[in-house]
Design an enzyme around this catalytic site. Structure first.
Site, PDB file in Angstrom:
ATOM      1  CD  GLU A  37      71.479  12.099  38.562  1.00  0.00           C
ATOM      2  OE1 GLU A  37      71.433  12.371  37.332  1.00  0.00           O
ATOM      3  OE2 GLU A  37      72.517  11.706  39.109  1.00  0.00           O
ATOM      4  CB  SER A  50      72.208  14.696  31.329  1.00  0.00           C
ATOM      5  OG  SER A  50      72.847  15.217  30.210  1.00  0.00           O
ATOM      6  CG  ASN A  97      75.069  11.039  32.873  1.00  0.00           C
ATOM      7  OD1 ASN A  97      74.805   9.839  32.804  1.00  0.00           O
ATOM      8  ND2 ASN A  97      74.345  11.958  32.265  1.00  0.00           N
ATOM      9  CG  HIS A 109      69.238  13.650  34.571  1.00  0.00           C
ATOM     10  ND1 HIS A 109      70.399  12.985  34.878  1.00  0.00           N
ATOM     11  CD2 HIS A 109      69.086  13.518  33.227  1.00  0.00           C
ATOM     12  CE1 HIS A 109      70.914  12.465  33.788  1.00  0.00           C
ATOM     13  NE2 HIS A 109      70.132  12.768  32.772  1.00  0.00           N
TER      14      HIS A 109
END
Ligand code: CAA
Length: 694
Positions: free
Chosen positions: A443, A410, A481, A431
Site C-alpha cells: 500500500e 500503517s 486498516n 506500507h
C-alpha cells in the site's frame, strides 16, 4: 496489416503473431493464424511451420477483453485452429519466449513440438479467472506431465519455467533464439525423419491411474480452494481424460468450461484481474514521468517487518543495507531472516543457491552513514510520530539527492512525517503487510505533496519486487486498516448482541476469508489491539464506543495464541471453544443492558461485510482511494478477502448498494455517527448505480 506475419525461410514457414501487448488470441490473431496455416499448407516448398510471437511474449492466452463479445465468435475459433494444427500434414513447431499461457499454451500443445528460451514460462492460469483451460488444456497437459503434476499445474495456474517444463515433457528443447532455434529444430527433425505423435494420442501417462489419486487431489485442492469452484471442476476434467475416450472427455471439458464461464465467480475473478492492472494507473500523472531506477535499498529496523521487507528486495536481486541501532538487534534480525530462508529451502520452495544469493545481498549495519547512497530508504521503526520525525530529519541530512524516503507506517500521517524534511516531494509511505516477504499487498501512500516521480517509482518498484501495489491517500489507516476497524468492530458488536466467536469465524471462513476476525485477533495478539485502540481513542466521537470485549479478555490474561488463550483456547495446534470467553462476552452484554438473541448466518455475513463497503465508499469520496477496484485489490492481497468474490466493493455492488446504504443507516443508529452512510453511497443507492458512476 495482418496480426500474423508470414515469411518463408528455406523450407520453413515462419508465422509471427504480432498483436500487442501480449499477442492474445483475438479475432484478428485467429484469423491471421488460420490464413497463414492455409498458405503454408498450400505451398509445396514449405515442409515445416514455426509459430512464434513478436515483442515481449509468445501468445499469452485467449483475448480476455473479447470474452462475451461478438468478436469471440469470429471464426476460426481456437478449437478450429487446433483441429487444423493437430491434423496438419507438415511439421509444426511452437517457439516460445516470454510466456505461453492459457489458450497460447493450448495452441502450442496441438503443434507437433515445442521449443522455448530458457527464460520463458508456460502455464494454464485460467483457474485464476474462474474458468478452466477449455481448449483441451486439461486433456493434453496431463498426457505430457502425468496426472498428479497436471492436476497441480492446472488447479494452481502456476507458471512453469522452461527448464522445468523441459523436465516435465511440456517442451521438447531449450533454444537460444526463438526464430533461428525454432527453424533449426524443424530442420533437424525433418532431416532425421523424426515423427511426432499428437499429444492427444499419447495415453501412456493417463492410463491405469488409481482413483485414489483423484480422491486425494480433491481433498488437498479443496482445502486450499476456500470455496473456489474451478479447481474442483478441473480435477473432474482431468479424471475424465483418464477414464473416457479423448473425444468424449474433450466434450466434457467444453461443457464444464461453459458452466464455469456462466458463474458469478468467473465474473468476480475477471473484475479482479482488470482491477489489479488498473490499480497501477494513476490518473493525473503525465505519461512522460518515468520511474527512477531502484538498484539498492536501505531498511531501518531489523525487526519482523524490516526483515521481511529486506527479504522481498533480496529475492528480487536488489541489494539491501539493513540497519538497526545495536549489534544484538541486528544479529537477531539476520538470524530470523536466515531461519525463514532455511524453512523455505527445507520445504523445497527455494533452492539452497537462491537462499545463499539472497543472503549475500543483505548487508547488516549499525552505521547510518552506510545508507546514504541507496536509491530508496524504507523506515520500519517504532510506530510513533516523534520517532519517525527524528529519523526522517536525519535521513534528510544524510541521503543522496533524489533518494526516496519511505516509511512503513500503517496509519501515521505521511504529510506530517514529510514535514520533518526539506524534500517532502521525495517522502512516501510504503506500507508492507506482515509477513512482508509473503504478503502481496504494497500500500503506497502519498501525502499532498509527494511528487509524481516518487509515486511512479514506488508503484513500479512494487511490481519489480513481486508485490501488488495500490496507491492510497494519507488518511488515518489509509485504505485497508481504516476499513478493518469497522469489520472487527462490527464483529465485536455482534458478539455483544448474541453471536458467538465460533459462528462469526465460521461465517467468515465459509464466505472465503483466509481467517475469521476472532481467530485473526488471537493470532495478532489482543494486547496489540488494545495498544492500537488506545492510540485511536481520540478519533472516536462523543456518544460512540468500541466494544470492551477485547480489553476484558486481556484483563483475564487472554492475549491470544501467545498465551494459549484468547477468544479460543489452544492446545498444541488445536483451537478449542472456551466457556470462559462466553462468560466474559455475556458479562459485557449484561453491563450494557443488551438482550442477547440468535443471529442467522446470513445476517452475520451481511453485518460483517457491509461496513467495509460503506467505509470504502467514504474513501473514494474523500480521495483516499482512487477507485473501488483499488480497494478490492488491497483487501484481496492484504486482508485475505476471497478473490473469487472480487473484493469487498465488488461484493457490495453485487449484494446491492441500496441494501448497503440501508444497513449503514441502521448501523449509525446502533453504533454511532461514524457508521452512517456517506453522500456518495446515498447517491449511488438512490440512483441505482454502481461504482463506475462514483
Ligand atoms: N487478453 C487480453 N489482454 C491481456 C491478456 C489477455 N489474455 N493478458 C494480459 N492482457 C493485457 C493486460 O490487461 C494489460 O493491459 P493494459 O496495459 O491495458 O492494462 C496488458 O496486457 C499487459 O498485462 P500485464 O500488465 O499483466 O503485463 P505483464 O507483463 O506484467 O504480464 C502476462 C504479462 C504474464 C501475460 C499477464 O498479463 C497475464 O498473466 N495475463 C493473463 C494470462 C491468462 O490468464 N491467460 C489465459 C487467458 S484465458 C484462456 O486462455 C482461456 C482458454 O482456455 C482458451
Amino acid at each position: 496489416m495482418s496480426a500474423v506475419a508470414y515469411e518463408v525461410d528455406g523450407e520453413t514457414a515462419v508465422l509471427t503473431v504480432n498483436y500487442p501487448p501480449v499477442n492474445a488470441l483475438s479475432a484478428a490473431v485467429r484469423t491471421g493464424l488460420g490464413e497463414a496455416l492455409e498458405r503454408a499448407g498450400a505451398d509445396s516448398a514449405v515442409k515445416a511451420v514455426v509459430i512464434l510471437g513478436a515483442g515481449k511474449t509468445f501468445i499469452a492466452g485467449a483475448d480476455i477483453t473479447e470474452f462475451g463479445t461478438d468478436k469471440s465468435k469470429v471464426k476460426p475459433s481456437i478449437h478450429d485452429l487446433q483441429t487444423v494444427l493437430e491434423g496438419f500434414p507438415k511439421l509444426t513447431v511452437a517457439a516460445i519466449h516470454g510466456t505461453a499461457l492459457g489458450g497460447g499454451l493450448e495452441v502450442a500443445l496441438t503443434c507437433h513440438a515445442r521449443v522455448a528460451l530458457a527464460s520463458a514460462k508456460v502455464g494454464l492460469p485460467e483457474v485464476n479467472l474462474g474458468i478452466l483451460p477449455g481448449a483441451g488444456g486439461t486433456q493434453r497437459l496431463p498426457r505430457l506431465t502425468g496426472v498428479e503434476v497436471g492436476i497441480d499445474l492446472v488447479t494452481s495456474g502456476k507458471h512453469v519455467p522452461a527448464p522445468k517444463a523441459l523436465e516435465l515433457g511440456i517442451v521438447d528443447a531449450i533454444v537460444d533464439d526463438v526464430r533461428s532455434g525454432g527453424i533449426a529444430f524443424a530442420r533437424e527433425a525433418l532431416a532425421s525423419g523424426k515423427t511426432f505423435v499428437p499429444v492427444i494420442e499419447r495415453n501412456e501417462k493417463i492410463t491405469g491411474i488409481d482413483p485414489s489419486v483423484f480422491a486425494e487431489a480433491r481433498k488437498n485442492v479443496g482445502k486450499k480452494a476456500r470455496g473456489k469452484i474451478a479447481p474442483m471442476v478441473i480435477i473432474d476434467c482431468i479424471e475424465a481424460a483418464c477414464t473416457r475416450p479423448a473425444k468424449e472427455a474433450l466434450a466434457f471439458e467444453s461443457e464444464k468450461f461453459q458452466e464455469l464461464y456462466a458463474s458469478d465467480q468467473r465474473a468476480a475473478l475477471m473484475h479482479y484481474f482488470f482491477a489489479e492492472r488498473q490499480a497501477r494507473k494513476i490518473p493525473g500523472i503525465p505519461a512522460d514521468v518515468k520511474a527512477k531506477p531502484i538498484t539498492s535499498c536501505a531498511i531501518i529496523g531489523a525487526g519482523t517487518m524490516g526483515g521481511g521487507i529486506a527479504m522481498s528486495f533480496a529475492n528480487a536481486g536488489i541489494p539491501v543495507t539493513l540497519l538497526d541501532l545495536n549489534q544484538e538487534a541486528l544479529d537477531r534480525g539476520i538470524g530470523v531472516i536466515r531461519k525463514n530462508y532455511g524453512i523455505s529451502v527445507s520445504r523445497g520452495s527455494i533452492s539452497q543457491d537462491k537462499m545463499d544469493k539472497a543472503l549475500s545481498l543483505i548487508t547488516p549495519t549499525t552505521d547510518y552513514a552506510d545508507l546514504a547512497q541507496c536509491d530508496i530508504v524504507i523506515e520500519a521503526a517504532l510506530e510513533r510520530m516523534d520517532v519517525k520525525k527524528e529519523i526522517f530529519a536525519r535521513l534528510d541530512a544524510l541521503m543522496k539527492p533524489g533518494a526516496i524516503l519511505a516509511t512503513n507506517t500503517s496509519y501515521l500521517s505521511i504529510d506530517e512525517i514529510a514535514s520533518a524534511t526539506r524534500r517532502p516531494g521525495d517522502v512516501v509511505g510504503c506500507h508492507f503487510f506482515s509477513p512482508a516477504n509473503v504478503m502481496k499487498l504494497l500500500e503506497n501512500v502519498r501525502s499532498a505533496v509527494t511528487s509524481a516521480e516518487t509515486i511512479v517509482t514506488v508503484m513500479e518498484m512494487g511490481k519489480t519486487i513481486g508485490k501488488v501495489p495500490v496507491l492510497a491517500g494519507s488518511t488515518e489507516g489509509f485504505i485497508g486498516n481504516r476499513m478493518l476497524q469497522y469489520y472487527t468492530g462490527e464483529a465485536e458488536f455482534l458478539l455483544e448482541q448474541g453471536a458467538t466467536p465460533e459462528q462469526i469465524d465460521r461465517v467468515a471462513t465459509k464466505f472465503g476469508m483466509a481467517m475469521g476476525p476472532m481467530s485473526m485477533r488471537d493470532l495478532a495478539g489482543m494486547d496489540m489491539a488494545v495498544v492500537s485502540r488506545k492510540g485511536r481513542a481520540a478519533s472516536i466521537p462523543e456518544g460512540e464506543r468500541l466494544s470492551p470485549i477485547v480489553e476484558r479478555l486481556v484483563e483475564a490474561g487472554r492475549f491470544g495464541q501467545k498465551t494459549n488463550k484468547g477468544f479460543y483456547r489452544y492446545e498444541g495446534r488445536d483451537k478449542l471453544s472456551d466457556p470462559e470467553t462466553m462468560e466474559i462476552i455475556e458479562g459485557v452484554s449484561r453491563d450494557f443492558g443488551i438482550t442477547r438473541r440468535e443471529f442467522t448466518d446470513e445476517e452475520v455475513e451481511a453485518r460483517l461485510f457491509a461496513p467495509l463497503v460503506n467505509e470504502g465508499a467514504k474513501e473514494i469520496e474523500d480521495g483516499t482511494a482512487i477507485r473501488a477496484g483499488d480497494i478490492d485489490v488491497a483487501w484481496v492481497n492484504g486482508y485475505g478477502f476471497p478473490v473469487h468474490r472480487g473484493g469487498p466493493m465488488y461484493w457490495g455492488e453485487q449484494y446491492g448498494l441500496d441494501k448497503i446504504y440501508q444497513m449503514a443507516l441502521e448501523a449509525e443508529k446502533r453504533n454511532g455517527p461514524r457508521w452512517g452512510p456517506c453522500k456518495l453511497l446515498e447517491r449511488l443507492a438512490k440512483e441505482g448505480k454502481g461504482w463506475d458512476a462514483a
